[in-house]
Design an enzyme around this catalytic site. Structure first.
Site, PDB file in Angstrom:
ATOM      1  N   LYS A  28      20.582  -4.099 -21.162  1.00 19.08           N
ATOM      2  CA  LYS A  28      19.172  -3.772 -20.989  1.00 19.08           C
ATOM      3  C   LYS A  28      18.229  -4.870 -21.498  1.00 19.08           C
ATOM      4  O   LYS A  28      18.453  -5.469 -22.547  1.00 19.08           O
ATOM      5  CB  LYS A  28      18.839  -2.468 -21.711  1.00 19.08           C
TER       6      LYS A  28
ATOM      7  N   GLU B 278       4.923  -1.210 -21.888  1.00 21.09           N
ATOM      8  CA  GLU B 278       4.965   0.261 -21.882  1.00 21.09           C
ATOM      9  C   GLU B 278       4.010   0.817 -22.940  1.00 21.09           C
ATOM     10  O   GLU B 278       3.349   1.833 -22.733  1.00 21.09           O
ATOM     11  CB  GLU B 278       6.388   0.757 -22.137  1.00 21.09           C
TER      12      GLU B 278
ATOM     13  N   THR C  59       0.888  -1.158   0.000  1.00 20.04           N
ATOM     14  CA  THR C  59       0.000   0.000   0.000  1.00 20.04           C
ATOM     15  C   THR C  59       0.927   1.209   0.000  1.00 20.04           C
ATOM     16  O   THR C  59       2.025   1.150   0.578  1.00 20.04           O
ATOM     17  CB  THR C  59      -0.929   0.045   1.235  1.00 20.04           C
ATOM     18  N   HIS C  60       0.511   2.261  -0.672  1.00 19.89           N
ATOM     19  CA  HIS C  60       1.384   3.437  -0.868  1.00 19.89           C
ATOM     20  C   HIS C  60       2.713   3.020  -1.495  1.00 19.89           C
ATOM     21  O   HIS C  60       3.730   3.664  -1.282  1.00 19.89           O
ATOM     22  CB  HIS C  60       1.622   4.178   0.450  1.00 19.89           C
TER      23      HIS C  60
ATOM     24  N   ASN D 204      14.248  -4.540 -21.863  1.00 19.84           N
ATOM     25  CA  ASN D 204      13.182  -3.559 -21.664  1.00 19.84           C
ATOM     26  C   ASN D 204      11.794  -4.145 -21.930  1.00 19.84           C
ATOM     27  O   ASN D 204      11.622  -4.953 -22.833  1.00 19.84           O
ATOM     28  CB  ASN D 204      13.402  -2.352 -22.590  1.00 19.84           C
TER      29      ASN D 204
ATOM     30  N   SER E  31      18.504  -2.602 -25.856  1.00 19.62           N
ATOM     31  CA  SER E  31      18.883  -1.208 -26.079  1.00 19.62           C
ATOM     32  C   SER E  31      19.934  -1.159 -27.177  1.00 19.62           C
ATOM     33  O   SER E  31      20.778  -2.049 -27.277  1.00 19.62           O
ATOM     34  CB  SER E  31      19.452  -0.624 -24.783  1.00 19.62           C
TER      35      SER E  31
END
Ligand code: ARG
Length: 464
Positions: free
Chosen positions: A283, A290, A155-156, A285, A277
Site C-alpha cells: 500500500k 484524505e 464528465t459524470h 496511501n 499500511s
C-alpha cells in the site's frame, strides 16, 4: 480574582461557572489586537479631553511595553482573567494605578471584542491568501512542466474528451484565484471601526472616530452602534471564504487521490507525502489529501456553527457571540494546515505521461469524429447519430476509431475521406479548440503565463 464588573455584586462569582464562561484561554490570541486598539483609544481620549496628554502618553507607553513583552514571550499572556481585555487592563492598572483605570472611559468590551476580531482578521487573512497563492504557483509550475502531455477529461466521471494535462491542472488553479479574491473581500468587510459604539448606544465623549479608524487601517466607521455590538457578518463572510477554499482543496484532493490510484496512475505522489499500511505491504496511501478532504467538513461546520449562533440573538451584544472566536480560529488553523500540505503534495507530484496519454485515446474521440462530419457539411444532429452507431459497432467489436479501414469509415458515411485518420487523434482534438478558456495549446500557454504574472504581482503581499 477581581473582575471588571465586581462593584455591582455582593457575592464573588461562582468559581466553576466563571471559569467555564471565561474566554481568556482562547481569546488570548487577540492579545496583540487588543493592545493595538487600546493604544488608539488612549490617543483618542486625549483628543477628546478625557485624558491629559501626559496620562495618554503614559498609558500608550505602558501598553506598548505590555505588547512587546507578550510578543517576545507568549507565556506572559496568561492568568486567571475573564478575557484578554481584562488581562490587558489588569496589567495596565498594576503599572499606572488610577491613570490606567481611566482608559476604559466611554468604551465597552462589546465594541472592543468586535474591534479585536476585526483587527485580527485584517492581519491574518493576508497570510492565508499567500498560502492559497502559493498553491496556485505550485500548480502553475506543474502545468508548465506538463508541456503537451495529454489526458482524458471527465464528465459524470466517464472519459469525455482529450485535454492537456496542463489544462486539467490549471482547472484547479482557477477556483483558488477566486478564493484569493473572496478572502480579500472578507478582509474588506472587517475593515469598519466599532469604537465609538459604546456598549450599545454610542459614547458621550467626543472621540474622533475617523482618526482612530485611519490609525488602525480601517476605511470606515460602522453605521449603527446597536448593530455594531452584535454584528459578526464579517466573521461569517470569512468562514464562508475559508469553507469554499476548503471545498476547492477537497476537490483537488479527491481528483489526485483518484488519478494517482492504481486504476489510473496518471500522476504519482512523492513517497515523502504518502503513508504505508501496517498490514498490507504494497500500500501507498494518500493520507495527507484524505485529511484535507476530511477537514473540509470541519471548516463548513465552523461556518454553520456561527450562523446558528447568530440567528437567534436579540439585538445588541449577547454572550453567545463569544463563540465566534472558536470557529474563526479553528477555520484559520484548518486552512493554514491544509494549504501547507497541499502545496507540498503538488510540489512532489510526478506525471506519468504515457499512461495519461493512453487513457486520452479511444472512443472519447467521438466528438471529434462528429465535428469532422460537420466540417464536411453534415448537420451536427445527423453526424452525432452516425458516430453514435459507429461507436456502438466498435464497442461490440472491441475496437477503436484508429482500427477502422477507409471502407469501414465510408460505410458509416460517404463524407469520410482519408484525412479522417490524422484528424481524429488526441493531439488534433486539443489543437482544434478555438476559445480562450479551452484546452487549445495556445490558450493554455496564455493561461499559464497569466497565472505566473499574477503570482509575481501578489507574492509576498502580507505586510499591509
Ligand atoms: N469575552 C467576551 C466575548 O468574547 C468579550 C465581550 C464581553 N462583553 C460583555 N458584555 N460581557 O464576546
Amino acid at each position: 480574582m477581581s473582575t471588571l464588573w465586581s462593584g455591582r455584586f455582593d457575592q464573588a462569582p461562582d468559581a466553576a461557572a466563571f471559569e467555564w464562561g471565561s474566554s481568556f484561554s482562547f481569546d488570548r490570541r487577540l492579545f496583540e489586537d487588543d493592545v493595538t486598539g487600546s493604544i488608539a483609544w488612549a490617543r483618542a481620549l486625549a483628543g477628546a479631553g478625557v485624558l491629559t496628554a501626559d496620562e495618554s502618553a503614559s498609558i500608550q507607553r505602558v501598553l506598548a511595553a505590555i505588547l512587546e513583552q507578550g510578543r517576545t514571550n507568549p507565556a506572559f499572556v496568561d492568568g486567571a482573567d475573564e478575557d484578554v481585555h481584562s488581562f490587558v487592563e489588569r496589567l495596565l492598572v498594576a503599572e499606572l494605578g488610577d491613570t490606567g483605570k481611566r482608559l476604559h472611559t466611554g468604551r465597552s468590551r462589546n465594541e472592543q471584542v468586535s474591534l479585536d476580531l476585526r483587527l485580527y482578521l485584517r492581519r491574518r487573512i493576508p497570510v492565508l491568501q499567500q498560502a492559497v497563492a502559493a498553491i496556485v504557483s505550485a500548480l502553475t509550475r506543474q502545468a508548465r512542466s506538463a508541456g503537451d502531455a495529454l489526458m482524458p477529461s471527465y464528465t459524470h466521471f466517464r472519459p469525455a474528451q482529450p485535454v492537456l494535462v496542463a489544462h486539467f491542472i490549471m482547472a484547479h488553479a482557477a477556483p483558488l484565484r477566486r478564493d484569493f479574491v473572496r478572502l480579500e473581500q472578507a478582509r474588506q468587510e472587517a475593515g469598519a471601526l466599532t469604537l465609538g459604539s459604546g456598549a450599545v448606544a454610542g459614547t458621550s465623549y467626543s472621540v474622533d472616530v475617523e482618526s482612530i479608524a485611519r490609525e488602525l487601517g480601517f476605511d470606515r466607521i460602522v453605521a449603527n452602534s446597536i448593530d455594531a455590538s452584535s454584528d459578526r457578518d464579517f466573521a461569517a463572510t470569512f468562514l464562508y471564504a475559508v469553507s469554499l477554499t476548503m471545498v476547492h482543496l477537497s476537490r483537488l484532493a479527491e481528483d489526485l487521490i483518484i488519478l494517482c490510484g492504481d486504476e489510473h496512475r496518471f500522476f504519482e505522489f512523492s513517497d515523502a507525502l504518502s503513508t504505508g499500511s501496517s498490514m498490507m505491504p504494497q500500500k501507498k496511501n494518500p493520507d495527507p489529501l484524505e485529511l484535507v478532504r476530511g477537514k473540509t467538513g470541519r471548516a463548513i461546520g465552523d461556518l454553520m456553527a456561527l450562523l446558528t449562533t447568530m440567528k437567534g440573538i436579540p439585538s445588541g451584544y449577547n454572550k453567545d457571540l463569544q463563540e465566534d472566536k472558536h470557529v474563526v480560529f479553528d477555520a484559520e488553523d484548518t486552512l493554514a494546515g491544509c494549504t501547507a500540505v497541499v502545496k507540498s503534495v503538488i510540489d512532489g507530484l510526478s506525471l506519468n505521461r504515457a499512461r495519461a496519454a493512453a487513457a486520452a485515446s479511444g472512443l472519447l474521440l467521438a466528438t471529434d469524429v462528429a465535428d469532422y462530419l460537420v466540417g464536411k457539411g453534415v448537420p451536427f444532429r445527423t453526424s452525432h447519430e452516425i458516430v453514435g452507431a459507429l461507436v456502438r459497432k466498435l464497442i461490440v467489436e472491441q475496437r477503436e476509431f484508429g482500427a477502422l479501414s477507409l471502407d469501414e469509415w465510408r460505410a458509416a458515411s460517404d463524407r469520410f475521406e482519408a484525412d479522417v485518420v490524422e484528424r481524429v487523434t488526441p493531439a488534433a482534438s486539443v489543437a482544434a479548440k478555438r476559445t480562450p478558456q479551452s484546452t487549445a495549446p495556445g490558450a493554455v500557454q496564455q493561461a499559464i503565463a497569466e497565472s505566473e504574472a499574477w503570482y509575481a504581482s501578489v507574492a509576498g503581499g502580507v505586510g499591509r
